[in-house]
Design an enzyme around this catalytic site. Structure first.
Site, PDB file in Angstrom:
ATOM      1  N   VAL A  17     -10.658 -11.679   3.912  1.00 54.03           N
ATOM      2  CA  VAL A  17     -10.659 -12.572   5.417  1.00 54.03           C
ATOM      3  C   VAL A  17     -11.404 -12.442   5.916  1.00 54.03           C
ATOM      4  CG1 VAL A  17      -9.863 -14.113   6.731  1.00 54.03           C
ATOM      5  CG2 VAL A  17      -8.058 -12.908   5.366  1.00 54.03           C
ATOM      6  N   ARG A  65     -15.353   0.115   7.152  1.00 52.64           N
ATOM      7  CA  ARG A  65     -15.098   1.996   6.777  1.00 52.64           C
ATOM      8  C   ARG A  65     -16.215   2.125   6.227  1.00 52.64           C
ATOM      9  NH1 ARG A  65      -9.151   1.566   5.164  1.00 52.64           N
ATOM     10  NH2 ARG A  65      -9.827  -0.139   4.119  1.00 52.64           N
ATOM     11  N   GLU A 102      -4.255 -17.198  15.369  1.00 52.75           N
ATOM     12  CA  GLU A 102      -3.495 -18.515  14.818  1.00 52.75           C
ATOM     13  C   GLU A 102      -3.286 -18.034  13.340  1.00 52.75           C
ATOM     14  OE1 GLU A 102      -2.392 -22.002  16.091  1.00 52.75           O
ATOM     15  OE2 GLU A 102      -1.347 -21.615  13.653  1.00 52.75           O
ATOM     16  N   GLY A 143      -3.371 -10.381  -8.587  1.00 50.29           N
ATOM     17  CA  GLY A 143      -4.008 -10.318  -7.275  1.00 50.29           C
ATOM     18  C   GLY A 143      -3.718 -11.198  -5.718  1.00 50.29           C
ATOM     19  N   LYS A 181       6.042 -11.328  10.986  1.00 54.77           N
ATOM     20  CA  LYS A 181       5.551 -13.420  10.805  1.00 54.77           C
ATOM     21  C   LYS A 181       6.432 -13.698  12.035  1.00 54.77           C
ATOM     22  CE  LYS A 181       2.370 -13.595   7.122  1.00 54.77           C
ATOM     23  NZ  LYS A 181       2.314 -13.508   5.880  1.00 54.77           N
TER      24      LYS A 181
HETATM   25  P1  NAP Z   1      -8.719  -6.340   3.222  1.00 57.13           P
HETATM   26  O1  NAP Z   1      -8.778  -7.059   2.337  1.00 57.13           O
HETATM   27  O2  NAP Z   1      -7.768  -4.657   3.094  1.00 57.13           O
HETATM   28  O3  NAP Z   1     -10.555  -5.563   4.091  1.00 57.13           O
HETATM   29  C1  NAP Z   1     -10.012  -5.045   5.743  1.00 57.13           C
HETATM   30  C2  NAP Z   1     -11.452  -4.901   5.654  1.00 57.13           C
HETATM   31  O4  NAP Z   1     -11.375  -4.303   6.484  1.00 57.13           O
HETATM   32  C3  NAP Z   1     -12.226  -4.138   4.861  1.00 57.13           C
HETATM   33  O5  NAP Z   1     -13.873  -4.533   5.276  1.00 57.13           O
HETATM   34  C4  NAP Z   1     -12.053  -2.874   5.279  1.00 57.13           C
HETATM   35  O6  NAP Z   1     -13.855  -1.954   5.403  1.00 57.13           O
HETATM   36  C5  NAP Z   1     -12.011  -2.837   7.131  1.00 57.13           C
HETATM   37  N1  NAP Z   1     -11.225  -1.577   7.629  1.00 57.13           N
HETATM   38  C6  NAP Z   1     -10.092  -1.983   7.532  1.00 57.13           C
HETATM   39  N2  NAP Z   1      -9.594  -0.602   8.167  1.00 57.13           N
HETATM   40  C7  NAP Z   1     -10.832  -0.170   8.562  1.00 57.13           C
HETATM   41  C8  NAP Z   1     -11.483   1.161   9.494  1.00 57.13           C
HETATM   42  N3  NAP Z   1     -10.174   2.125  10.026  1.00 57.13           N
HETATM   43  N4  NAP Z   1     -12.177   1.088   9.939  1.00 57.13           N
HETATM   44  C9  NAP Z   1     -13.179  -0.086   9.652  1.00 57.13           C
HETATM   45  N5  NAP Z   1     -12.925  -0.853   9.027  1.00 57.13           N
HETATM   46  C10 NAP Z   1     -11.834  -1.270   8.793  1.00 57.13           C
HETATM   47  O7  NAP Z   1      -7.822  -7.290   4.528  1.00 57.13           O
HETATM   48  P2  NAP Z   1      -7.567  -8.852   3.960  1.00 57.13           P
HETATM   49  O8  NAP Z   1      -6.703  -9.332   2.848  1.00 57.13           O
HETATM   50  O9  NAP Z   1      -9.040  -9.281   4.752  1.00 57.13           O
HETATM   51  O10 NAP Z   1      -6.383  -8.726   5.727  1.00 57.13           O
HETATM   52  C11 NAP Z   1      -7.180  -8.975   6.618  1.00 57.13           C
HETATM   53  C12 NAP Z   1      -5.889  -8.761   7.344  1.00 57.13           C
HETATM   54  O11 NAP Z   1      -5.879 -10.384   7.851  1.00 57.13           O
HETATM   55  C13 NAP Z   1      -4.482  -8.144   7.635  1.00 57.13           C
HETATM   56  O12 NAP Z   1      -4.428  -8.415   9.464  1.00 57.13           O
HETATM   57  C14 NAP Z   1      -3.792  -9.463   7.192  1.00 57.13           C
HETATM   58  O13 NAP Z   1      -2.595  -9.413   7.283  1.00 57.13           O
HETATM   59  C15 NAP Z   1      -4.482 -10.740   7.665  1.00 57.13           C
HETATM   60  N6  NAP Z   1      -4.504 -12.046   6.719  1.00 57.13           N
HETATM   61  C16 NAP Z   1      -4.616 -12.298   5.714  1.00 57.13           C
HETATM   62  C17 NAP Z   1      -4.352 -12.468   4.898  1.00 57.13           C
HETATM   63  C18 NAP Z   1      -5.052 -13.485   2.851  1.00 57.13           C
HETATM   64  O14 NAP Z   1      -5.305 -14.185   2.740  1.00 57.13           O
HETATM   65  N7  NAP Z   1      -5.799 -11.643   2.464  1.00 57.13           N
HETATM   66  C19 NAP Z   1      -4.245 -14.270   5.163  1.00 57.13           C
HETATM   67  C20 NAP Z   1      -3.457 -14.020   7.139  1.00 57.13           C
HETATM   68  C21 NAP Z   1      -4.053 -13.136   7.471  1.00 57.13           C
HETATM   69  P3  NAP Z   1     -14.507  -1.444   4.217  1.00 57.13           P
HETATM   70  O15 NAP Z   1     -14.271  -3.119   3.002  1.00 57.13           O
HETATM   71  O16 NAP Z   1     -15.294  -0.818   4.161  1.00 57.13           O
HETATM   72  O17 NAP Z   1     -13.240  -0.504   3.654  1.00 57.13           O
HETATM   73  N1  HSE Z   2       1.006 -10.722   1.581  1.00 56.25           N
HETATM   74  C1  HSE Z   2       0.726 -12.053   2.121  1.00 56.25           C
HETATM   75  C2  HSE Z   2       1.928 -13.444   2.130  1.00 56.25           C
HETATM   76  C3  HSE Z   2      -0.776 -12.628   3.011  1.00 56.25           C
HETATM   77  O1  HSE Z   2       1.778 -12.631   0.156  1.00 56.25           O
HETATM   78  O2  HSE Z   2       1.713 -14.794   2.200  1.00 56.25           O
HETATM   79  C4  HSE Z   2      -0.810 -12.164   4.007  1.00 56.25           C
HETATM   80  O3  HSE Z   2      -0.375 -12.827   5.137  1.00 56.25           O
END
Ligand code: NAP
Ligand code: HSE
Length: 429
Positions: free
Chosen positions: A15, A46, A129, A187, A205
């Site tokens: 994201v 991180r 949101e 993925g 949610k």
């Molecule tokens: P992600 O790909 O795992 O990315 C997490 C990021 O946060 C990485 O850059 C990581 O750093 C950093 N991070 C995690 N723990 C940390 C810590 N303790 N200190 C510093 N940095 C830290 O996660 P994502 O899929 O982008 O999701 C992020 C959020 O959006 C979550 O709450 C998820 O539920 C929400 N969300 C995701 C989606 C989706 O489509 N993926 C949709 C809606 C909502 P590094 O890069 O160094 O590891």
């Molecule tokens: N893991 C979630 C899903 C994506 O499959 O809908 C982020 O909310």
């Protein structure tokens, strides 16, 4: 144009990278919409040593203190995920007078009330949101556009991974293990898929949606949850023949002043719009006394759709900052009693493997009858001559869950019953 609005990003994963890319692509239009440019000053991750496209190395940090020490940061975007340290970081940002935008459903479901109170106490905004339904606008419509309604129900498909899996099982007759492996290969599902397949993600949610829809204090523990792991290709075949789809439905409703909130696989009649929300799509159906039924449908995840929701919040806050508008007071929510599952009334589907011999159906029907459960249909779908078994698919008229559970226990105890397979609620039709 005046000084830029300073932004810090906590997280640069899926994201975060989408947010950075969208900020780059849309820089001019965002500046025009806000009245000032937006400038990303820090990106907290991180691993600061890793190169990241579109992020200047000097912006990377692993220290929240460094972010908070920069007086030019006015908006913090939390897209790290997980409960901790995200919860502490959001609270510290709010306490320091920063507005916060988050996509974190776990933090908002478990600690939303406390954090919104903290934001209010420090005269800043906390917007979320993107935490439900990815790119689908739903938090803002529930908070603003539907506010005049008494919302009577929220029914949603809010986990794209499981909806992809259930769609594949329905359309291709695949087994659970095969579609899980495919979702992981593409993925969609994590290497550890528990949060998605056990309905945990959807329960976070749903808790957020129910809080907003009914103006009540809800925690994820108030949501009764069943995952999709026990579904078989046969359940999908029988569903189709009966005119239903199987969906992991997140549903919230107030019944006689009590909350009924469930995440579970449900038989959804083909006539219902939610039966046709397929693949990774999400959809949220809201019923209100004034508006009737409205359906919000779209991509529930992915970097750019989620960035769309995150940046809508960022632009909203930035416009208020530029206009000097004070944040609105947050609305306080009332406590609610959760209705026990035993009292919740539904129609049900039961799949029972029995010995293929005379009198078996009569014994099952007697147990259901004694519990005052009315049978709507019985079909003997499959027999296995070698094993001497048959599969009975029974649907019931509306009955309280407690009565059905008691009947199922007695049916399971019959020596002629090999297995009671899935017992699923039915909606529509
Ligand atoms: P992600 O790909 O795992 O990315 C997490 C990021 O946060 C990485 O850059 C990581 O750093 C950093 N991070 C995690 N723990 C940390 C810590 N303790 N200190 C510093 N940095 C830290 O996660 P994502 O899929 O982008 O999701 C992020 C959020 O959006 C979550 O709450 C998820 O539920 C929400 N969300 C995701 C989606 C989706 O489509 N993926 C949709 C809606 C909502 P590094 O890069 O160094 O590891
Ligand atoms: N893991 C979630 C899903 C994506 O499959 O809908 C982020 O909310």
């Amino acid at each position: 144009m005046g000084e830029p609005v300073g932004i810090a990003l906590l997280g640069a994963g899926n994201v975060g990278a989408g947010v950075l890319r969208a900020l780059e692509l849309g820089a001019d239009r965002y500046a025009a919409r806000v009245g000032r440019p937006l400038a990303v000053r820090h990106v907290l991750v991180r691993d600061v040593a890793r190169r990241r496209a579109g992020v200047p190395r000097r912006a990377l940090t692993a220290s929240l203190d460094m972010v908070l020490a920069d007086p030019a940061v006015q908006i913090v975007v939390e897209v790290m995920g997980g409960e901790q340290p995200a919860f502490d970081y959001i609270r510290r940002c709010l306490e320091s007078g920063r507005h916060v935008v988050t996509a974190n459903k776990e933090v908002m479901a478990k600690h939303g009330g406390e954090l919104l109170g903290c934001a209010s106490a420090h005269s800043v905004r906390l917007l979320y949101e993107a935490s439900v339904g990815g790119g689908i606008p739903i938090i803002s419509p529930l908070s603003r556009d539907l506010l005049a309604n008494e919302v009577t129900g929220v029914t949603a498909i809010i986990n794209g991974t499981t909806n992809f899996m259930l769609t594949a099982m329905a359309q291709r007759g695949s087994d659970y293990a095969d579609v899980l492996a495919e979702a992981q290969r593409l993925g969609y599902a994590e290497p550890d898929p528990t949060a998605d397949v056990e309905g945990i993600d959807a329960s976070y949610k749903l808790a957020i949606l129910c809080g907003l829809a009914f103006h009540i204090d809800v925690s994820p523990g108030d949501v009764a949850r069943t995952g999709i792991t026990r579904l078989t290709a046969r359940d999908f075949r029988y569903a189709r023949e009966l005119g239903y789809a199987i969906k992991l439905l997140a549903s919230g409703r107030l019944v006689e002043g009590e909350l009924v909130a469930t995440v579970q696989p449900v038989f959804v009649a083909q006539g219902e719009p939610l039966a046709h929300v397929d693949g990774v799509l999400n959809a949220v159906q809201v019923e209100g006394d004034l508006v009737g039924r409205v359906l919000f449908e779209g991509p529930g995840a992915g970097p750019m759709p989620t960035a769309s929701a995150v940046l809508a919040d960022v632009l909203d806050v930035a416009r208020d900052l530029v206009a000097g508008r004070p944040p609105a007071e947050s609305i306080s929510y009332r406590p609610i009693k959760v209705r026990p599952a035993a009292k919740v009334v539904s129609r049900f589907y039961l799949r029972v493997t029995v010995a293929d011999q005379p009198g078996v159906l009569a014994r099952i029907a007697t147990i259901l009858g004694k519990q005052d459960i009315s049978i709507a249909s019985v079909i003997q779908f499959e027999t296995d001559a070698d094993a001497g078994t048959a599969e009975l698919v029974i649907t019931t008229h509306a009955t309280p869950g407690g009565k059905l559970a008691s009947a199922v226990r007695q049916i399971e105890a019959l020596p002629v019953v090999h297995e009671v397979g899935n017992v699923l609620p039915m909606v529509g039709g």
